[in-house]
Design a protein around this motif. Structure first.
Motif, PDB file in Angstrom:
ATOM      1  N   ASP A 135       0.830  -1.208   0.000  1.00 28.60           N
ATOM      2  CA  ASP A 135       0.000   0.000   0.000  1.00 28.60           C
ATOM      3  C   ASP A 135       0.868   1.263   0.000  1.00 28.60           C
ATOM      4  N   ALA A 136       1.958   1.215   0.772  1.00 30.83           N
ATOM      5  CA  ALA A 136       2.871   2.361   0.808  1.00 30.83           C
ATOM      6  C   ALA A 136       3.554   2.549  -0.542  1.00 30.83           C
ATOM      7  N   MET A 137       3.885   1.454  -1.211  1.00 35.14           N
ATOM      8  CA  MET A 137       4.465   1.548  -2.560  1.00 35.14           C
ATOM      9  C   MET A 137       3.478   2.188  -3.528  1.00 35.14           C
ATOM     10  N   ARG A 138       2.224   1.770  -3.434  1.00 39.18           N
ATOM     11  CA  ARG A 138       1.199   2.317  -4.329  1.00 39.18           C
ATOM     12  C   ARG A 138       1.051   3.827  -4.139  1.00 39.18           C
ATOM     13  N   LYS A 139       1.041   4.265  -2.879  1.00 38.03           N
ATOM     14  CA  LYS A 139       0.905   5.697  -2.603  1.00 38.03           C
ATOM     15  C   LYS A 139       2.107   6.470  -3.141  1.00 38.03           C
ATOM     16  N   ALA A 140       3.309   5.936  -2.931  1.00 34.29           N
ATOM     17  CA  ALA A 140       4.512   6.601  -3.439  1.00 34.29           C
ATOM     18  C   ALA A 140       4.502   6.651  -4.957  1.00 34.29           C
ATOM     19  N   ALA A 141       4.051   5.564  -5.582  1.00 32.57           N
ATOM     20  CA  ALA A 141       4.001   5.504  -7.045  1.00 32.57           C
ATOM     21  C   ALA A 141       3.027   6.534  -7.605  1.00 32.57           C
ATOM     22  N   LYS A 142       1.846   6.622  -6.983  1.00 30.55           N
ATOM     23  CA  LYS A 142       0.851   7.582  -7.452  1.00 30.55           C
ATOM     24  C   LYS A 142       1.324   9.021  -7.271  1.00 30.55           C
ATOM     25  N   ALA A 143       2.168   9.227  -6.248  1.00 20.68           N
ATOM     26  CA  ALA A 143       2.722  10.564  -6.011  1.00 20.68           C
ATOM     27  C   ALA A 143       3.938  10.842  -6.892  1.00 20.68           C
ATOM     28  N   ASP A 145       6.887   9.538  -6.526  1.00 21.23           N
ATOM     29  CA  ASP A 145       8.081   9.589  -5.684  1.00 21.23           C
ATOM     30  C   ASP A 145       8.856   8.276  -5.828  1.00 21.23           C
ATOM     31  N   GLU A 146       9.802   8.263  -6.746  1.00 23.96           N
ATOM     32  CA  GLU A 146      10.530   7.039  -7.044  1.00 23.96           C
ATOM     33  C   GLU A 146      11.416   6.592  -5.892  1.00 23.96           C
ATOM     34  N   TYR A 147      11.981   7.528  -5.169  1.00 24.81           N
ATOM     35  CA  TYR A 147      12.844   7.160  -4.055  1.00 24.81           C
ATOM     36  C   TYR A 147      12.035   6.532  -2.914  1.00 24.81           C
ATOM     37  N   LEU A 148      10.900   7.130  -2.574  1.00 25.13           N
ATOM     38  CA  LEU A 148      10.062   6.577  -1.519  1.00 25.13           C
ATOM     39  C   LEU A 148       9.528   5.203  -1.928  1.00 25.13           C
ATOM     40  N   LEU A 149       9.206   5.056  -3.207  1.00 24.13           N
ATOM     41  CA  LEU A 149       8.790   3.745  -3.715  1.00 24.13           C
ATOM     42  C   LEU A 149       9.897   2.724  -3.497  1.00 24.13           C
ATOM     43  N   SER A 150      11.134   3.119  -3.767  1.00 24.36           N
ATOM     44  CA  SER A 150      12.269   2.218  -3.575  1.00 24.36           C
ATOM     45  C   SER A 150      12.424   1.826  -2.107  1.00 24.36           C
ATOM     46  N   LEU A 151      12.257   2.765  -1.203  1.00 27.85           N
ATOM     47  CA  LEU A 151      12.382   2.466   0.225  1.00 27.85           C
ATOM     48  C   LEU A 151      11.356   1.426   0.668  1.00 27.85           C
ATOM     49  N   HIS A 152      10.106   1.619   0.260  1.00 27.36           N
ATOM     50  CA  HIS A 152       9.057   0.681   0.655  1.00 27.36           C
ATOM     51  C   HIS A 152       9.217  -0.661  -0.058  1.00 27.36           C
ATOM     52  N   ASP A 153       9.705  -0.624  -1.275  1.00 25.88           N
ATOM     53  CA  ASP A 153       9.980  -1.854  -2.024  1.00 25.88           C
ATOM     54  C   ASP A 153      11.037  -2.685  -1.301  1.00 25.88           C
ATOM     55  N   ARG A 154      12.109  -2.041  -0.888  1.00 23.95           N
ATOM     56  CA  ARG A 154      13.164  -2.744  -0.159  1.00 23.95           C
ATOM     57  C   ARG A 154      12.656  -3.259   1.184  1.00 23.95           C
ATOM     58  N   SER A 155      11.792  -2.462   1.829  1.00 23.25           N
ATOM     59  CA  SER A 155      11.206  -2.894   3.093  1.00 23.25           C
ATOM     60  C   SER A 155      10.379  -4.159   2.899  1.00 23.25           C
ATOM     61  N   PHE A 156       9.638  -4.226   1.804  1.00 16.34           N
ATOM     62  CA  PHE A 156       8.829  -5.408   1.477  1.00 16.34           C
ATOM     63  C   PHE A 156       9.709  -6.661   1.430  1.00 16.34           C
TER      64      PHE A 156
END
Length: 246
Positions: A135-143, A145-156
């Motif tokens: 869900d956090a990746m989806r929100k970052a993607a819609k915004a 924000d590629e870096y935030l997407l990467s952070l949540h992706d790595r967290s996953f």
């Protein structure tokens, strides 16, 4: 500033709660904030590969001491994002295709082997954590924000691997993830499908929930081998099948 628990926990010093030496704890917190900001600049290419990093300039930028900057740079060196060379200074690490290939091979082996152990421990709690990351990746993607997407992706992927209970291997996976994502960001086309990147994790959760070993290995294998847009040819056909049953 953007922070992530997975990143913060991996880079904190091993201090005990309730310590009375407050100043060192404040300095460590400040150096970690600087670490995160510089990591973001390196991951996004604002600090390009092989660029020189001057401690004095960073100290002025963040309004802190050079020793605090030095502590942040040491953490970045641990992750392989900078090189500190005696008598020459500090430089942003290179990001080469050869390294990306090798790190994907290592990551592929770690995660596809580990998922077999994960299946034995997969339950509602882990699924909830993975879905929260998604869900956090989806929100970052819609915004956008590629870096935030990467952070949540790595967290996953790190939360998933935690269930494999292989703490000595986890730091190796973490480093692979950082450099895989950095190479991907630096070499991807502008305005690429960030939402699609987030949604690619759904098949992994579904395979785990189904409890199917073969499907779980195949889902992870495909996900990993296409992460840098090179396609499945990064690994051999045998490797894509995942580890054989013993």
């Amino acid at each position: 500033m953007t922070g992530m628990a997975a990143e913060s926990f991996d880079n904190q010093e091993n201090g005990k709660p309730g310590r009375s030496r407050l100043q060192p704890r404040r300095a460590t917190k400040r150096s970690h904030a600087i670490f995160e900001e510089i990591q973001k600049d390196i991951m996004l290419g604002n600090l390009p590969p092989r660029a020189a990093i001057l401690e004095l300039e960073l100290a002025d930028r963040f309004e802190c001491s050079q020793s605090t900057v030095r502590e942040a740079l040491m953490s970045l060196q641990t992750d392989g994002l900078v090189e500190r060379l005696p008598h020459r200074g500090t430089f942003v690490a290179d990001s080469r295709s050869e390294d990306a290939h090798e790190l994907i091979l290592i990551r592929h082996d770690i995660e596809c082997r580990g998922v077999v152990r994960v299946l034995n421990r997969f339950g509602p709690l882990l699924r909830k954590e993975l879905e929260a990351d998604l869900d956090a990746m989806r929100k970052a993607a819609k915004a956008g924000d590629e870096y935030l997407l990467s952070l949540h992706d790595r967290s996953f992927h790190l939360n998933l691997y935690n269930a494999a209970d292989m703490p000595s291997v986890r730091p190796i996976l973490r480093r692979c993830l950082i450099h895989n994502h950095r190479y991907k960001i630096l070499n991807s086309e502008p305005n690429r499908g960030l939402v699609e990147t987030a949604e690619r994790h759904v098949t992994i959760i579904d395979a785990l929930a189904a409890g199917n070993r073969k499907e779980a290995v195949e889902a992870l294998s495909h996900h990993i081998t296409t992460i840098v847009d090179f396609g499945p040819s990064i690994v051999s056909v045998e490797a894509q099948k995942g580890p054989e049953k013993s």
